[in-house]
Design a protein around this motif. Structure first.
Motif, PDB file in Angstrom:
ATOM      1  N   CYS A 190       0.834  -1.212   0.000  1.00 51.06           N
ATOM      2  CA  CYS A 190       0.000   0.000   0.000  1.00 51.06           C
ATOM      3  C   CYS A 190       0.862   1.253   0.000  1.00 51.06           C
ATOM      4  O   CYS A 190       0.571   2.224  -0.714  1.00 51.06           O
ATOM      5  CB  CYS A 190      -0.941  -0.002   1.199  1.00 51.06           C
ATOM      6  N   LYS A 191       1.931   1.246   0.790  1.00 51.84           N
ATOM      7  CA  LYS A 191       2.845   2.393   0.808  1.00 51.84           C
ATOM      8  C   LYS A 191       3.520   2.544  -0.549  1.00 51.84           C
ATOM      9  O   LYS A 191       3.664   3.651  -1.075  1.00 51.84           O
ATOM     10  CB  LYS A 191       3.898   2.205   1.906  1.00 51.84           C
ATOM     11  N   TYR A 193       2.433   1.460  -3.459  1.00 50.37           N
ATOM     12  CA  TYR A 193       1.480   1.840  -4.499  1.00 50.37           C
ATOM     13  C   TYR A 193       1.190   3.341  -4.461  1.00 50.37           C
ATOM     14  O   TYR A 193       1.199   4.014  -5.493  1.00 50.37           O
ATOM     15  CB  TYR A 193       0.183   1.044  -4.324  1.00 50.37           C
ATOM     16  N   ARG A 194       0.957   3.880  -3.270  1.00 47.21           N
ATOM     17  CA  ARG A 194       0.694   5.309  -3.161  1.00 47.21           C
ATOM     18  C   ARG A 194       1.884   6.134  -3.644  1.00 47.21           C
ATOM     19  O   ARG A 194       1.730   7.160  -4.308  1.00 47.21           O
ATOM     20  CB  ARG A 194       0.357   5.686  -1.707  1.00 47.21           C
ATOM     21  N   GLN A 195       3.071   5.658  -3.300  1.00 51.50           N
ATOM     22  CA  GLN A 195       4.269   6.417  -3.690  1.00 51.50           C
ATOM     23  C   GLN A 195       4.482   6.403  -5.194  1.00 51.50           C
ATOM     24  O   GLN A 195       4.734   7.444  -5.804  1.00 51.50           O
ATOM     25  CB  GLN A 195       5.505   5.857  -2.974  1.00 51.50           C
ATOM     26  N   MET A 197       2.313   5.918  -7.520  1.00 50.46           N
ATOM     27  CA  MET A 197       1.250   6.663  -8.182  1.00 50.46           C
ATOM     28  C   MET A 197       1.464   8.172  -8.062  1.00 50.46           C
ATOM     29  O   MET A 197       1.070   8.942  -8.938  1.00 50.46           O
ATOM     30  CB  MET A 197      -0.108   6.277  -7.597  1.00 50.46           C
ATOM     31  N   SER A 198       2.113   8.604  -6.990  1.00 50.66           N
ATOM     32  CA  SER A 198       2.390  10.034  -6.819  1.00 50.66           C
ATOM     33  C   SER A 198       3.464  10.519  -7.789  1.00 50.66           C
ATOM     34  O   SER A 198       3.622  11.726  -7.990  1.00 50.66           O
ATOM     35  CB  SER A 198       2.845  10.316  -5.377  1.00 50.66           C
ATOM     36  N   GLU A 270      -6.681   1.402   2.827  1.00 53.51           N
ATOM     37  CA  GLU A 270      -5.551   2.288   2.509  1.00 53.51           C
ATOM     38  C   GLU A 270      -5.601   2.855   1.100  1.00 53.51           C
ATOM     39  O   GLU A 270      -5.083   3.945   0.846  1.00 53.51           O
ATOM     40  CB  GLU A 270      -4.232   1.526   2.727  1.00 53.51           C
ATOM     41  N   LEU A 271      -6.210   2.120   0.179  1.00 54.46           N
ATOM     42  CA  LEU A 271      -6.190   2.536  -1.235  1.00 54.46           C
ATOM     43  C   LEU A 271      -7.603   2.667  -1.789  1.00 54.46           C
ATOM     44  O   LEU A 271      -7.853   2.372  -2.957  1.00 54.46           O
ATOM     45  CB  LEU A 271      -5.386   1.526  -2.067  1.00 54.46           C
ATOM     46  N   ASP A 273      -9.228   5.122  -2.787  1.00 46.37           N
ATOM     47  CA  ASP A 273      -9.355   6.051  -3.914  1.00 46.37           C
ATOM     48  C   ASP A 273      -9.063   5.379  -5.262  1.00 46.37           C
ATOM     49  O   ASP A 273      -9.425   5.919  -6.314  1.00 46.37           O
ATOM     50  CB  ASP A 273      -8.404   7.232  -3.764  1.00 46.37           C
ATOM     51  N   TYR A 274      -8.403   4.220  -5.220  1.00 50.78           N
ATOM     52  CA  TYR A 274      -7.960   3.580  -6.462  1.00 50.78           C
ATOM     53  C   TYR A 274      -8.755   2.323  -6.806  1.00 50.78           C
ATOM     54  O   TYR A 274      -8.473   1.675  -7.824  1.00 50.78           O
ATOM     55  CB  TYR A 274      -6.477   3.210  -6.338  1.00 50.78           C
TER      56      TYR A 274
END
Length: 277
Positions: A190-191, A193-195, A197-198, A270-271, A273-274
């Motif tokens: 999750c960490k 993936y967010r990174q 995607m940013s 955690e995700l 939004d996706y």
């Protein structure tokens, strides 16, 4: 793209030479058929004149070259190997003979490189004759997800299709392979993936050259999504295709059977939004 950056924005004599040598080595390995399982395509068979086209491209992107050894190659030598190389170089110079080692390349200007890269790709596909003449060429993973415009500028007239997928399906696929990706720890995923995607370039994603599609939508609403995509790419939606969306439908929510309830809960929290579903 790596070759472009090494010869352009990240230029140094050593990095440019190393990048060109790496490009030559990759092309050499892509030439003959792979003996591994599954066997790979032979570029020598697919593109007539392949080696000549590669050699011509390398010659055109190097403004000049001379005998030497890039620093990265020298660091691979053992202490004794380094001593032997220096002694050999001195003897060759004393005898008036051509120095040994690899060539050092000084590249052309960036704009010239881009023109030559475009010509190189055109030469490859035009060499294949009628197999590609008058047909759109589709390159799978032919660019960067994060920089879809910059990474595909070598193709000239192109349109980029970026595919998104539900992160639960992505994590499920990581469990079975891809050691460069976090498939063993859902919280780390999750960490990660967010990174990643940013790191997407939002301006490039908004470019008229780029179309984004959702994998799940393409499978479940195949007719609608196909018509939309064909309209953008100026293709006939009735053209024959070997793709079977029914087979893919089994994979859309396959993650429900693969992931544990805890893993699903973590990703959905955690995700959120996706998520697609």
């Amino acid at each position: 793209m790596d070759l472009h950056l090494a010869l352009g924005q990240g230029f140094s004599v050593n990095s440019a030479s190393s990048a060109i040598h790496e490009f030559i080595d990759i092309c050499r390995r892509l030439g003959p058929p792979r003996k591994a399982n599954p066997p790979g395509l032979s570029y020598l068979r697919l593109f007539p004149g392949y080696q000549k086209i590669v050699n011509g491209f390398v010659n055109r992107i190097a403004a000049l070259s001379y005998d030497g050894m890039p620093m990265v190659e020298r660091t691979k030598l053992s202490a004794w190997g380094s001593v032997q190389w220096r002694i050999r170089q001195r003897l060759l110079k004393r005898w008036g003979k051509k120095a040994g080692g690899k060539q050092i390349f000084v590249p052309v200007e960036e704009q010239t490189f881009l023109q030559e890269a475009n010509q190189f790709i055109d030469d490859l596909f035009s060499s294949a004759g009628s197999d590609f003449q008058g047909k759109p060429v589709v390159l799978n993973q032919g660019g960067s997800y994060w920089r879809p415009v910059f990474s595909t500028q070598y193709y000239g007239d192109r349109h980029v299709v970026v595919v998104n997928r539900d992160p639960r399906g992505i994590f499920a696929s990581f469990i079975f392979g891809g050691y460069a990706y976090p498939g063993r720890d859902v919280k780390l995923f999750c960490k990660w993936y967010r990174q990643v995607m940013s790191l997407r370039d939002q301006k490039e994603w908004a470019s008229p050259l780029v179309t984004t599609i959702q994998y799940e939508s393409f499978v479940l609403e195949h007719k609608r999504e196909t018509e939309k995509l064909c309209d953008i790419l100026h293709l006939s939606p009735t053209a024959r295709s070997t793709y079977d969306p029914e087979a893919s439908k089994r994979n859309v929510d396959k993650f429900m059977k693969i992931l544990s309830r805890n893993e699903l809960d973590v990703i959905e929290k955690e995700l959120s939004d996706y998520l697609f579903l």
